[in-house]
Design a protein around this motif. Sequence first.
Motif, PDB file in Angstrom:
ATOM      1  N   PRO A 170       0.867  -1.220  -0.037  1.00 49.95           N
ATOM      2  CA  PRO A 170       0.000  -0.125   0.001  1.00 49.95           C
ATOM      3  C   PRO A 170       0.702   1.202  -0.159  1.00 49.95           C
ATOM      4  O   PRO A 170       1.900   1.193   0.478  1.00 49.95           O
ATOM      5  N   PHE A 171       0.380   2.448  -0.566  1.00 47.59           N
ATOM      6  CA  PHE A 171       1.158   3.562  -0.507  1.00 47.59           C
ATOM      7  C   PHE A 171      -0.009   4.844  -0.463  1.00 47.59           C
ATOM      8  O   PHE A 171      -1.021   4.672  -0.615  1.00 47.59           O
ATOM      9  N   CYS A 172       0.691   6.054  -0.006  1.00 49.73           N
ATOM     10  CA  CYS A 172      -0.027   7.075   0.148  1.00 49.73           C
ATOM     11  C   CYS A 172       0.802   8.245  -0.132  1.00 49.73           C
ATOM     12  O   CYS A 172       1.810   8.426   0.459  1.00 49.73           O
ATOM     13  N   TYR A 173       0.514   9.210  -1.268  1.00 47.56           N
ATOM     14  CA  TYR A 173       1.296  10.252  -1.408  1.00 47.56           C
ATOM     15  C   TYR A 173       0.160  11.332  -1.512  1.00 47.56           C
ATOM     16  O   TYR A 173      -0.913  11.430  -1.795  1.00 47.56           O
ATOM     17  N   GLY A 174       0.515  12.837  -1.186  1.00 48.14           N
ATOM     18  CA  GLY A 174       0.060  13.782  -1.294  1.00 48.14           C
ATOM     19  C   GLY A 174       0.557  15.110  -1.154  1.00 48.14           C
ATOM     20  O   GLY A 174       1.737  15.276  -0.785  1.00 48.14           O
ATOM     21  N   VAL A 175      -0.434  16.285  -1.223  1.00 52.17           N
ATOM     22  CA  VAL A 175       0.357  17.776  -0.968  1.00 52.17           C
ATOM     23  C   VAL A 175      -0.964  18.370  -0.589  1.00 52.17           C
ATOM     24  O   VAL A 175      -2.012  18.168  -0.788  1.00 52.17           O
ATOM     25  N   ASP A 176      -0.719  19.209   0.517  1.00 53.88           N
ATOM     26  CA  ASP A 176      -1.510  20.127   1.001  1.00 53.88           C
ATOM     27  C   ASP A 176      -1.209  21.538   0.915  1.00 53.88           C
ATOM     28  O   ASP A 176       0.089  21.808   1.069  1.00 53.88           O
ATOM     29  N   PHE A 177      -1.939  22.431   0.230  1.00 50.89           N
ATOM     30  CA  PHE A 177      -1.153  23.769  -0.185  1.00 50.89           C
ATOM     31  C   PHE A 177      -1.818  24.834   1.234  1.00 50.89           C
ATOM     32  O   PHE A 177      -2.976  24.658   1.212  1.00 50.89           O
ATOM     33  N   ASP A 178      -0.951  25.493   1.524  1.00 48.68           N
ATOM     34  CA  ASP A 178      -1.253  26.426   2.704  1.00 48.68           C
ATOM     35  C   ASP A 178      -1.739  27.667   2.157  1.00 48.68           C
ATOM     36  O   ASP A 178      -1.816  28.061   0.906  1.00 48.68           O
ATOM     37  N   GLY A 225      -4.617   1.407  -1.116  1.00 48.25           N
ATOM     38  CA  GLY A 225      -4.876   0.362   0.068  1.00 48.25           C
ATOM     39  C   GLY A 225      -5.125  -0.809  -0.003  1.00 48.25           C
ATOM     40  O   GLY A 225      -5.074  -1.293  -1.136  1.00 48.25           O
ATOM     41  N   PRO A 226      -5.429  -1.720   0.935  1.00 49.49           N
ATOM     42  CA  PRO A 226      -6.068  -2.904   1.350  1.00 49.49           C
ATOM     43  C   PRO A 226      -7.021  -3.205   0.133  1.00 49.49           C
ATOM     44  O   PRO A 226      -7.068  -4.361  -0.301  1.00 49.49           O
ATOM     45  N   ALA A 227      -7.910  -2.365  -0.207  1.00 46.78           N
ATOM     46  CA  ALA A 227      -8.973  -2.858  -0.827  1.00 46.78           C
ATOM     47  C   ALA A 227      -8.501  -3.014  -2.451  1.00 46.78           C
ATOM     48  O   ALA A 227      -8.824  -3.764  -3.043  1.00 46.78           O
ATOM     49  N   GLU A 228      -7.925  -1.974  -2.772  1.00 50.85           N
ATOM     50  CA  GLU A 228      -7.257  -2.101  -4.212  1.00 50.85           C
ATOM     51  C   GLU A 228      -6.285  -3.290  -4.323  1.00 50.85           C
ATOM     52  O   GLU A 228      -6.321  -3.661  -5.348  1.00 50.85           O
ATOM     53  N   ILE A 230      -6.009   2.638  -8.047  1.00 50.49           N
ATOM     54  CA  ILE A 230      -5.672   3.343  -7.301  1.00 50.49           C
ATOM     55  C   ILE A 230      -6.740   4.472  -6.771  1.00 50.49           C
ATOM     56  O   ILE A 230      -7.731   4.617  -7.690  1.00 50.49           O
ATOM     57  N   ALA A 231      -6.727   5.019  -5.847  1.00 53.15           N
ATOM     58  CA  ALA A 231      -7.704   6.285  -5.331  1.00 53.15           C
ATOM     59  C   ALA A 231      -7.063   7.548  -5.427  1.00 53.15           C
ATOM     60  O   ALA A 231      -5.968   7.766  -5.040  1.00 53.15           O
ATOM     61  N   ILE A 232      -7.598   8.412  -5.838  1.00 55.74           N
ATOM     62  CA  ILE A 232      -7.208   9.849  -6.066  1.00 55.74           C
ATOM     63  C   ILE A 232      -8.419  10.717  -5.315  1.00 55.74           C
ATOM     64  O   ILE A 232      -9.542  10.611  -5.741  1.00 55.74           O
ATOM     65  N   ALA A 233      -7.906  11.384  -4.526  1.00 52.97           N
ATOM     66  CA  ALA A 233      -8.762  12.450  -3.841  1.00 52.97           C
ATOM     67  C   ALA A 233      -8.407  13.774  -3.998  1.00 52.97           C
ATOM     68  O   ALA A 233      -7.239  13.880  -4.059  1.00 52.97           O
ATOM     69  N   ALA A 234      -9.266  14.639  -4.154  1.00 49.04           N
ATOM     70  CA  ALA A 234      -8.939  16.132  -4.470  1.00 49.04           C
ATOM     71  C   ALA A 234      -9.788  16.977  -3.710  1.00 49.04           C
ATOM     72  O   ALA A 234     -11.232  16.768  -3.887  1.00 49.04           O
ATOM     73  N   LYS A 235      -9.420  17.818  -3.177  1.00 45.89           N
ATOM     74  CA  LYS A 235     -10.314  19.319  -2.625  1.00 45.89           C
ATOM     75  C   LYS A 235      -9.887  20.403  -3.431  1.00 45.89           C
ATOM     76  O   LYS A 235      -8.507  20.879  -3.321  1.00 45.89           O
ATOM     77  N   THR A 236     -10.653  20.919  -3.676  1.00 41.41           N
ATOM     78  CA  THR A 236     -10.717  22.321  -4.262  1.00 41.41           C
ATOM     79  C   THR A 236     -11.142  23.482  -3.487  1.00 41.41           C
ATOM     80  O   THR A 236     -11.934  23.159  -2.380  1.00 41.41           O
TER      81      THR A 236
END
Length: 191
Positions: A47-55, A75-78, A97-103
């Motif tokens: 499993p892996f997780c990568y991300g970025v949060d912009f301040d 994750g485990p489901a994938e 893979i799962a991709i989540a985005a917040k605008t």
Amino acid sequence: MPSSLLRLAICLVPAFAVMALSQEKPPAAPPAATGKPLGKQFPPSQPFCYGVDFDAAHLEQHPDQQTVSVRVSRGPAEIAAYAEAGKPKNWPDGANIAIAAKTRESDEVQSEYTCSAEGEQWRCISGASANAACDMLTKEVVLRKGDGDTIVLANPSDGLPSLELCSRLGIHETGDELFQLKPMPLSACGQ
């Protein structure tokens, strides 16, 4: 005589300009990505997780950028779904893979993408049901190795998840085309 000197000067100036230009160095290429290719960096069972949060400071400096945060995970489901389907010959073909985005305008939205290898990068597509009012039936992103332990998420065709399949961020005007993602704990991706 002055006119012959003038003609000579007119002939020599372009020659010197060409010589000077030919001695200029071309712009430096971006540094090559280091480390393992993605297919080796992310084995099928890991499993892996990568991300970025912009301040707030970053978003203030980039007022047209719509994306506030991005997460890419497996994750485990994938992993279980990939194992159940049988392992294709060419990892990561068929990997989810799962991709989540917040605008700035919406809460986080997550979609599942199916990836395939294209050289050293992964092309990942999120399928969607047909919608007569919408010409965009799939969303596509590209993952590639970044510097050090980062990965780059390229979003060339507005492929990030959004509340509406038909909605577009207008990425070519906003700066939402490339994201350098850092490793994060699985919990940061909801795993």
